[in-house]
Motif scaffolding. Structure first.
Motif, mmCIF file in Angstrom:
data_model
loop_
_atom_site.group_PDB
_atom_site.id
_atom_site.type_symbol
_atom_site.label_atom_id
_atom_site.label_comp_id
_atom_site.label_asym_id
_atom_site.label_seq_id
_atom_site.Cartn_x
_atom_site.Cartn_y
_atom_site.Cartn_z
ATOM 1 N N ARG A 192 -0.444 -10.587 1.703
ATOM 2 C CA ARG A 192 -0.684 -10.306 0.290
ATOM 3 C C ARG A 192 -1.258 -8.912 0.073
ATOM 4 N NH1 ARG A 192 -4.083 -9.637 -3.285
ATOM 5 N NH2 ARG A 192 -3.765 -10.280 -5.437
ATOM 6 N N ASN A 193 -2.247 -8.540 0.876
ATOM 7 C CA ASN A 193 -2.855 -7.215 0.734
ATOM 8 C C ASN A 193 -1.846 -6.112 1.016
ATOM 9 O OD1 ASN A 193 -5.310 -8.327 0.073
ATOM 10 N ND2 ASN A 193 -6.285 -7.921 2.037
ATOM 11 N N GLY A 194 -1.052 -6.283 2.066
ATOM 12 C CA GLY A 194 -0.055 -5.276 2.402
ATOM 13 C C GLY A 194 0.983 -5.113 1.305
ATOM 14 N N ALA A 195 1.465 -6.244 0.776
ATOM 15 C CA ALA A 195 2.494 -6.201 -0.263
ATOM 16 C C ALA A 195 1.970 -5.580 -1.550
ATOM 17 C CB ALA A 195 3.015 -7.607 -0.528
ATOM 18 N N ASN A 196 0.758 -5.956 -1.965
ATOM 19 C CA ASN A 196 0.191 -5.405 -3.196
ATOM 20 C C ASN A 196 -0.080 -3.913 -3.080
ATOM 21 O OD1 ASN A 196 0.206 -8.043 -4.149
ATOM 22 N ND2 ASN A 196 -1.731 -7.816 -5.200
ATOM 23 N N ALA A 197 -0.586 -3.498 -1.921
ATOM 24 C CA ALA A 197 -0.847 -2.071 -1.722
ATOM 25 C C ALA A 197 0.462 -1.283 -1.719
ATOM 26 C CB ALA A 197 -1.606 -1.852 -0.407
ATOM 27 N N PHE A 198 1.498 -1.832 -1.084
ATOM 28 C CA PHE A 198 2.798 -1.150 -1.093
ATOM 29 C C PHE A 198 3.352 -1.057 -2.502
ATOM 30 C CE2 PHE A 198 7.374 -0.781 -0.856
ATOM 31 C CZ PHE A 198 7.535 0.235 0.069
ATOM 32 N N ASN A 199 3.152 -2.111 -3.287
ATOM 33 C CA ASN A 199 3.612 -2.097 -4.674
ATOM 34 C C ASN A 199 2.955 -0.980 -5.475
ATOM 35 O OD1 ASN A 199 3.136 -3.672 -7.687
ATOM 36 N ND2 ASN A 199 5.198 -3.524 -6.855
ATOM 37 N N ARG A 200 1.664 -0.767 -5.231
ATOM 38 C CA ARG A 200 0.956 0.310 -5.916
ATOM 39 C C ARG A 200 1.499 1.673 -5.481
ATOM 40 N NH1 ARG A 200 0.012 -2.932 -8.704
ATOM 41 N NH2 ARG A 200 1.312 -1.490 -9.864
ATOM 42 N N LEU A 201 1.852 1.811 -4.204
ATOM 43 C CA LEU A 201 2.458 3.058 -3.728
ATOM 44 C C LEU A 201 3.819 3.282 -4.391
ATOM 45 C CD1 LEU A 201 1.838 3.182 0.144
ATOM 46 C CD2 LEU A 201 1.085 4.872 -1.544
ATOM 47 N N ALA A 202 4.647 2.260 -4.383
ATOM 48 C CA ALA A 202 5.995 2.381 -4.933
ATOM 49 C C ALA A 202 5.991 2.663 -6.427
ATOM 50 C CB ALA A 202 6.786 1.109 -4.639
ATOM 51 N N PRO A 216 8.768 -11.027 10.280
ATOM 52 C CA PRO A 216 9.444 -9.791 9.814
ATOM 53 C C PRO A 216 10.288 -10.024 8.566
ATOM 54 C CG PRO A 216 9.706 -10.079 12.188
ATOM 55 C CD PRO A 216 9.183 -11.377 11.646
ATOM 56 N N VAL A 217 10.907 -11.199 8.469
ATOM 57 C CA VAL A 217 11.697 -11.530 7.277
ATOM 58 C C VAL A 217 10.789 -11.571 6.052
ATOM 59 C CG1 VAL A 217 13.184 -13.268 6.199
ATOM 60 C CG2 VAL A 217 13.309 -12.868 8.673
ATOM 61 N N ALA A 218 9.614 -12.175 6.223
ATOM 62 C CA ALA A 218 8.650 -12.248 5.121
ATOM 63 C C ALA A 218 8.232 -10.855 4.671
ATOM 64 C CB ALA A 218 7.431 -13.059 5.551
ATOM 65 N N ILE A 219 8.029 -9.947 5.611
ATOM 66 C CA ILE A 219 7.616 -8.587 5.267
ATOM 67 C C ILE A 219 8.704 -7.874 4.459
ATOM 68 C CG2 ILE A 219 7.190 -6.291 6.240
ATOM 69 C CD1 ILE A 219 5.510 -7.632 8.382
ATOM 70 N N VAL A 220 9.956 -8.058 4.865
ATOM 71 C CA VAL A 220 11.068 -7.452 4.112
ATOM 72 C C VAL A 220 11.080 -7.981 2.676
ATOM 73 C CG1 VAL A 220 13.578 -7.306 3.897
ATOM 74 C CG2 VAL A 220 12.490 -7.017 6.143
ATOM 75 N N LEU A 221 10.898 -9.285 2.516
ATOM 76 C CA LEU A 221 10.931 -9.901 1.180
ATOM 77 C C LEU A 221 9.781 -9.414 0.304
ATOM 78 C CD1 LEU A 221 11.891 -13.591 2.040
ATOM 79 C CD2 LEU A 221 13.329 -11.859 0.959
ATOM 80 N N ILE A 222 8.562 -9.461 0.839
ATOM 81 C CA ILE A 222 7.415 -9.102 0.005
ATOM 82 C C ILE A 222 7.363 -7.606 -0.289
ATOM 83 C CG2 ILE A 222 6.062 -11.080 0.786
ATOM 84 C CD1 ILE A 222 4.543 -9.336 2.674
ATOM 85 N N THR A 223 7.988 -6.809 0.571
ATOM 86 C CA THR A 223 8.014 -5.358 0.336
ATOM 87 C C THR A 223 9.106 -4.985 -0.658
ATOM 88 O OG1 THR A 223 7.181 -4.967 2.582
ATOM 89 C CG2 THR A 223 8.198 -3.097 1.449
#
Length: 293
Positions: free
Chosen positions: A60-70, A123-130
């Motif tokens: 969750r933290n990784g995905a939200n932080a990436f969203n803020r970057l994007a 890894p599949v989950a990371i692709v989806l959440i990113t």
């Protein structure tokens, strides 16, 4: 010097917590706990609870932080979001990028500590959440995609306990998907004109305010019907139904107070009430499971 160093670390920790809106973990965590309890037929082992929680937080933290970057360019241009950390340069893009990588690494490691299925699917989950961060550039289904991504919490929680597929976690995941998508549509009503002028897709900007809110209500109605279905498939009792009744009243209140021009009401409708809803469902589900089983 030591005091100054500690203060700096605490300040930076608070900034990252605000960046990823850590308090919003209450959206997915309660359903992940329900999924774990149902999968285990009671409380799962401390090993599963610990590493499952770490995996959830890391993802969750990784995905939200990436969203803020994007979205940093859009956040800077939107008066409603211009106060966020990256537009104000309270945090740098490089340190946020490092934060993303570290949290995804934590997620993969935690998944590997659970079972082979969780490790293979990480890894599949990371692709989806990113990839969610780019959905709004292409489709008004972005709200459902966000819900689909967050639905991985209860589904993954089931996998963490059993290491196998089953029907129940996907129903619970669909509940989460529709619930999240429904109130994300409500949240999106604040940015109709901004989204249209910047080429961003959302249900409110594509279908208009009235139609989008009808879609949100429909998603929440189906969500509640699926929760009723789980009452039968999981052989639950009256306390569970009591929780659903309270949750339905809160959802109706949420839809009744929507005022896109009123920021405080929109925060209440989009976030605060939904945090209460998830905790109500968790509380009464656990109460029902452990007292009436």
């Amino acid at each position: 010097m030591l005091t100054a160093g500690v203060h700096k670390v605490l300040h930076k920790t608070r900034q990252f917590s605000e960046l990823v809106m850590f308090s919003h973990t209450l959206f997915s965590l309660p359903f992940a706990i329900i999924s774990m309890v149902w999968a285990a037929g009671g409380w799962p082992s401390w090993h599963v609870m610990l590493w499952g929680l770490i995996a959830l937080i890391g993802a969750r933290n990784g995905a939200n932080a990436f969203n803020r970057l994007a979205d940093r360019r859009f956040d800077a241009a939107n008066p409603r979001t211009a106060h966020r950390h990256l537009p104000r340069r309270l945090l740098g893009t490089r340190e946020v990028g490092v934060f993303v990588v570290v949290n995804y690494a934590i997620f993969i490691f935690a998944a590997s500590m659970l079972n082979p299925l969780c490790m293979v699917l990480s890894p599949v989950a990371i692709v989806l959440i990113t990839s969610y961060s780019y959905a709004k550039r292409f489709t008004w289904l972005s709200h459902l995609y966000l819900g689909f991504v967050i639905a991985s919490a209860p589904i993954g929680a089931w996998f963490a306990v059993t290491g196998s597929f089953a029907f129940t976690p996907f129903v619970l995941g669909t509940v989460v998907m529709l619930w999240i998508a429904g109130f994300d549509v409500i949240y999106g009503t604040q940015d109709i004109e901004f989204d249209r002028s910047h080429g961003l897709w959302s249900m409110p900007s594509f279908f208009g305010l009235k139609n989008a809110l009808l879609m949100s209500k429909a998603m929440h109605l189906i969500m509640m019907l699926l929760l009723v279905l789980l009452y039968f498939t999981q052989h639950l009792g009256p306390l569970y139904l009591t929780g659903l009744f309270i949750a339905s009243i809160l959802l109706m209140t949420e839809h009744g107070i929507i005022r896109p021009s009123n920021t405080q009401l929109m925060k209440l409708a989009s976030y605060h009430l939904n945090q209460i809803i998830s905790m109500v469902i968790l509380f009464f589900t656990l109460l029902d499971f452990f007292l009436l089983k």
